[in-house]
Motif scaffolding. Structure first.
Motif, PDB file in Angstrom:
ATOM      1  N   ASN A 170       0.948  -1.200   0.027  1.00 20.20           N
ATOM      2  CA  ASN A 170       0.068  -0.072  -0.068  1.00 20.20           C
ATOM      3  C   ASN A 170       0.985   1.188  -0.037  1.00 20.20           C
ATOM      4  OD1 ASN A 170      -2.316  -1.407   0.363  1.00 20.20           O
ATOM      5  ND2 ASN A 170      -2.235  -1.661   2.414  1.00 20.20           N
ATOM      6  N   MET A 171       0.597   1.794  -1.097  1.00 22.95           N
ATOM      7  CA  MET A 171       1.824   3.176  -1.200  1.00 22.95           C
ATOM      8  C   MET A 171       0.853   4.407  -1.511  1.00 22.95           C
ATOM      9  SD  MET A 171       3.315   2.783  -4.775  1.00 22.95           S
ATOM     10  CE  MET A 171       3.704   4.377  -5.149  1.00 22.95           C
ATOM     11  N   LYS A 199       0.486  -5.705  -7.305  1.00 21.44           N
ATOM     12  CA  LYS A 199       0.569  -5.699  -6.028  1.00 21.44           C
ATOM     13  C   LYS A 199       0.911  -4.180  -5.413  1.00 21.44           C
ATOM     14  CE  LYS A 199       5.421  -6.690  -4.869  1.00 21.44           C
ATOM     15  NZ  LYS A 199       6.401  -7.943  -4.312  1.00 21.44           N
ATOM     16  N   PHE A 200       1.527  -3.385  -6.143  1.00 23.64           N
ATOM     17  CA  PHE A 200       1.590  -2.042  -5.699  1.00 23.64           C
ATOM     18  C   PHE A 200       0.326  -1.510  -5.986  1.00 23.64           C
ATOM     19  CE2 PHE A 200       6.150  -3.341  -6.253  1.00 23.64           C
ATOM     20  CZ  PHE A 200       6.617  -2.573  -5.053  1.00 23.64           C
ATOM     21  N   LYS A 201      -0.324  -0.858  -4.623  1.00 26.71           N
ATOM     22  CA  LYS A 201      -1.647  -0.020  -4.655  1.00 26.71           C
ATOM     23  C   LYS A 201      -1.382   1.122  -4.363  1.00 26.71           C
ATOM     24  CE  LYS A 201      -6.340  -0.331  -3.037  1.00 26.71           C
ATOM     25  NZ  LYS A 201      -7.435  -0.791  -2.052  1.00 26.71           N
ATOM     26  N   TYR A 226      -5.668   6.491   5.803  1.00 26.23           N
ATOM     27  CA  TYR A 226      -5.078   5.235   5.574  1.00 26.23           C
ATOM     28  C   TYR A 226      -4.368   4.706   6.722  1.00 26.23           C
ATOM     29  CZ  TYR A 226      -6.563   7.010   0.830  1.00 26.23           C
ATOM     30  OH  TYR A 226      -7.324   7.450  -0.020  1.00 26.23           O
ATOM     31  N   PRO A 227      -4.719   3.828   7.383  1.00 26.63           N
ATOM     32  CA  PRO A 227      -3.709   3.206   8.523  1.00 26.63           C
ATOM     33  C   PRO A 227      -2.874   2.250   8.143  1.00 26.63           C
ATOM     34  CG  PRO A 227      -5.969   2.080   8.367  1.00 26.63           C
ATOM     35  CD  PRO A 227      -6.138   3.099   7.409  1.00 26.63           C
ATOM     36  N   ASN A 228      -3.032   1.883   6.981  1.00 25.87           N
ATOM     37  CA  ASN A 228      -1.959   0.820   6.444  1.00 25.87           C
ATOM     38  C   ASN A 228      -1.032   0.914   5.497  1.00 25.87           C
ATOM     39  OD1 ASN A 228      -2.854  -1.270   8.588  1.00 25.87           O
ATOM     40  ND2 ASN A 228      -4.794  -1.285   7.368  1.00 25.87           N
TER      41      ASN A 228
END
Length: 330
Positions: A170-171, A199-201, A226-228
């Motif tokens: 998560n970026m 996989k890079f969101k 966005y906590p993650n």
């Protein structure tokens, strides 16, 4: 006698001496430019800086002013502080003053056609530094600076390797000034490498205007929503440094809980990298002063110069940053 009027005489002198020039359609790396400064002393050169938004820009300005003194140039310096209208007004003033060469680092890529046409009609050559423009290449002599697309590709290549064993990433992205060449190209370079890596969101992407305060404020918003977040890609060090402040204020550990990759390699960024708060930095050198006045000297001597002069730059991990810091010039 007006310096620009003597350019033909200078060109003849260089020809008799048997000096050769580079072709105008090739790229050239940076190098020692002191040997090419013959004939530029006393030239009046107008430089319209984009602003003072970051440590990188301050180092860039210092490099230009120091090189002007070294080469004996009469430098007319202005700063647009991020305002394209103000920058164009400065360029128009340089044209009215009849300077020998105009150089500038564009605020954004578009909107300079008319003023470049005015400079050409006045017979004043133009050199672009650091940032390019979307305009007819015949309206300026050369662009001196970095390959921003390659910088984005380098940053993305590191991220791809760093997260090779992760199922999902998560970026968030801290973009540079909207419409500017480095912001546009650093995004393009990143997407060239990771655009098809599902996989890079990208959770969010927003401009921080290349400033530390902007990076901090935008990152605070990202963290609240966005906590993650696993990764921050910042288009420059200053925004990355602002992100560090926001991450620490949120009780997380930058460089560990949230990894950070940035571009520039200014001293403050390198110090954060050495401390493990940034994970990787792609260099973008601000030290363009010698290259600028070397190119201006060649132009005033009637020589052809490369249409694009690329600076040579590196990449840094934590160990490399620690090794480089003692001798860092910016």
């Amino acid at each position: 006698m007006k310096f620009r009027k003597s350019a033909a005489l200078l060109a003849a002198a260089f020809t008799v001496a048997g000096l050769t020039a580079c072709g105008s359609d090739s790229d050239a790396p940076s190098g020692d430019s002191a040997s090419s400064s013959t004939g530029i002393k006393g030239a009046v050169i107008g430089f319209a800086q984009v602003g003072s938004e970051s440590g990188w820009r301050s180092a860039n300005t210092d490099s230009i002013k120091a090189a002007a003194a070294k080469y004996g140039v009469d430098l007319k310096f202005t700063s647009a502080e991020g305002d394209q209208t103000k920058q164009i007004a400065s360029i128009k003033t340089f044209i009215t003053q009849g300077v020998d060469v105009i150089a500038f680092s564009p605020v954004v890529e578009t909107g300079y056609d008319a003023v470049l046409q005015e400079a050409k009609a006045a017979g004043i050559p133009v050199i672009l530094t650091d940032r390019a423009v979307d305009a007819d290449p015949s309206l300026y002599k050369t662009f001196i600076g970095s390959d921003f697309i390659k910088e984005g590709e380098k940053a993305a290549t590191w991220a791809k390797t760093e997260f090779a064993n992760d199922a999902a990433v998560n970026m968030v992205v801290l973009e540079g000034t909207t419409g500017s060449a480095p912001a546009n190209d650093r995004k393009t370079g990143w997407d060239n490498v990771l655009g098809k890596e599902t996989k890079f969101k990208t959770l969010a992407s927003q401009t921080g205007e290349f400033t530390r305060d902007g990076g901090k404020k935008v990152m605070e918003g990202f963290l609240a929503k966005y906590p993650n977040i696993n990764l921050v890609y910042a288009h420059n060090d200053d925004m990355g440094l602002g992100a560090i402040e926001a991450i620490e204020a949120a009780g997380k550990v930058p460089g560990k809980d949230i990894k950070i990759v940035t571009i520039d390699a200014v001293k403050a960024g390198m110090e954060a990298l050495a401390a493990g708060k940034i994970n990787y930095i792609v260099e973008c050198s601000p030290l363009l002063g010698d290259q600028l006045f070397d190119a201006a000297s060649s132009v005033l001597a009637g020589k052809d110069i490369p249409a694009r002069i690329i600076t040579e730059e590196g990449e840094f991990n934590q160990a490399q940053a620690k090794a480089a810091l003692p001798d860092r010039k910016y």
